[in-house]
Design a protein around this motif. Structure first.
Motif, mmCIF file in Angstrom:
data_model
loop_
_atom_site.group_PDB
_atom_site.id
_atom_site.type_symbol
_atom_site.label_atom_id
_atom_site.label_comp_id
_atom_site.label_asym_id
_atom_site.label_seq_id
_atom_site.Cartn_x
_atom_site.Cartn_y
_atom_site.Cartn_z
ATOM 1 N N ILE A 19 0.969 -1.238 0.099
ATOM 2 C CA ILE A 19 0.059 -0.103 0.173
ATOM 3 C C ILE A 19 0.813 1.324 0.146
ATOM 4 C CG2 ILE A 19 -1.808 1.294 1.246
ATOM 5 C CD1 ILE A 19 -2.773 -1.391 -0.255
ATOM 6 N N ARG A 22 2.395 1.749 -3.498
ATOM 7 C CA ARG A 22 1.410 2.208 -4.148
ATOM 8 C C ARG A 22 0.951 3.649 -4.221
ATOM 9 N NH1 ARG A 22 -4.348 0.398 -2.576
ATOM 10 N NH2 ARG A 22 -4.092 2.160 -1.641
ATOM 11 N N ASP A 23 0.898 4.070 -2.927
ATOM 12 C CA ASP A 23 0.797 5.617 -2.691
ATOM 13 C C ASP A 23 2.079 6.373 -2.861
ATOM 14 O OD1 ASP A 23 -1.958 4.770 -2.344
ATOM 15 O OD2 ASP A 23 -2.074 4.547 -0.414
ATOM 16 N N LYS A 53 -9.046 -5.762 1.393
ATOM 17 C CA LYS A 53 -8.597 -5.762 -0.125
ATOM 18 C C LYS A 53 -7.736 -4.490 -0.232
ATOM 19 C CE LYS A 53 -12.868 -8.215 -2.083
ATOM 20 N NZ LYS A 53 -13.723 -8.045 -2.805
ATOM 21 N N LEU A 54 -6.677 -4.636 -1.019
ATOM 22 C CA LEU A 54 -5.881 -3.500 -1.356
ATOM 23 C C LEU A 54 -6.746 -2.291 -1.602
ATOM 24 C CD1 LEU A 54 -2.966 -5.287 -3.202
ATOM 25 C CD2 LEU A 54 -3.317 -4.966 -0.604
ATOM 26 N N SER A 55 -7.588 -2.586 -2.384
ATOM 27 C CA SER A 55 -8.533 -1.339 -2.971
ATOM 28 C C SER A 55 -9.344 -0.658 -1.877
ATOM 29 C CB SER A 55 -9.559 -1.729 -4.029
ATOM 30 O OG SER A 55 -10.381 -2.611 -3.361
ATOM 31 N N ASN A 56 -9.344 -1.325 -0.658
ATOM 32 C CA ASN A 56 -9.908 -0.662 0.604
ATOM 33 C C ASN A 56 -8.884 -0.097 1.670
ATOM 34 O OD1 ASN A 56 -12.263 0.024 2.310
ATOM 35 N ND2 ASN A 56 -11.597 -1.855 3.653
ATOM 36 N N ARG A 58 -5.467 2.217 2.159
ATOM 37 C CA ARG A 58 -4.630 3.849 1.875
ATOM 38 C C ARG A 58 -3.806 4.066 2.767
ATOM 39 N NH1 ARG A 58 -9.750 7.799 2.576
ATOM 40 N NH2 ARG A 58 -10.152 7.098 4.684
#
Length: 100
Positions: A19, A22-23, A53-56, A58
């Protein structure tokens, strides 16, 4: 928090770095750079309906995490006040995600 927590080793050795990378090593709220060690990985949707989930997930800095409008984060407020991370008027700075 999600209903089921991932094992600590999986969270720290696998999920957090993914994460954070990714950010781009920045808080997605204020864009301040945060180290992997200091970053907070936040569940966008928390509670009963949350998931890992990675989409949830940040990256947030400590200050933005504390000031997020989530009742589950209120325990962090006192510590952040004592450390001087947030000002006494912190209630005016609370933020919520804009629902699309």
């Amino acid at each position: 928090m999600p209903k089921k927590r991932l094992p600590t080793e999986t969270w720290y050795k696998n999920i957090r770095p993914i994460i954070w990378k990714r950010d781009k090593g920045k808080c997605v709220r204020c864009s301040v750079e945060v180290s992997l060690k200091e970053c907070h990985i936040d569940h966008i949707r928390s509670g009963v309906f949350a998931n890992n989930k990675l989409s949830n997930l940040r990256t947030l800095c400590y200050k933005c995490h504390v000031l997020r409008a989530d009742i589950k984060h209120r325990g962090m407020v006192q510590r952040a006040l004592k450390k001087g991370v947030i000002p006494p008027n912190w209630r005016e700075l609370i933020w919520e995600d804009v629902k699309s």
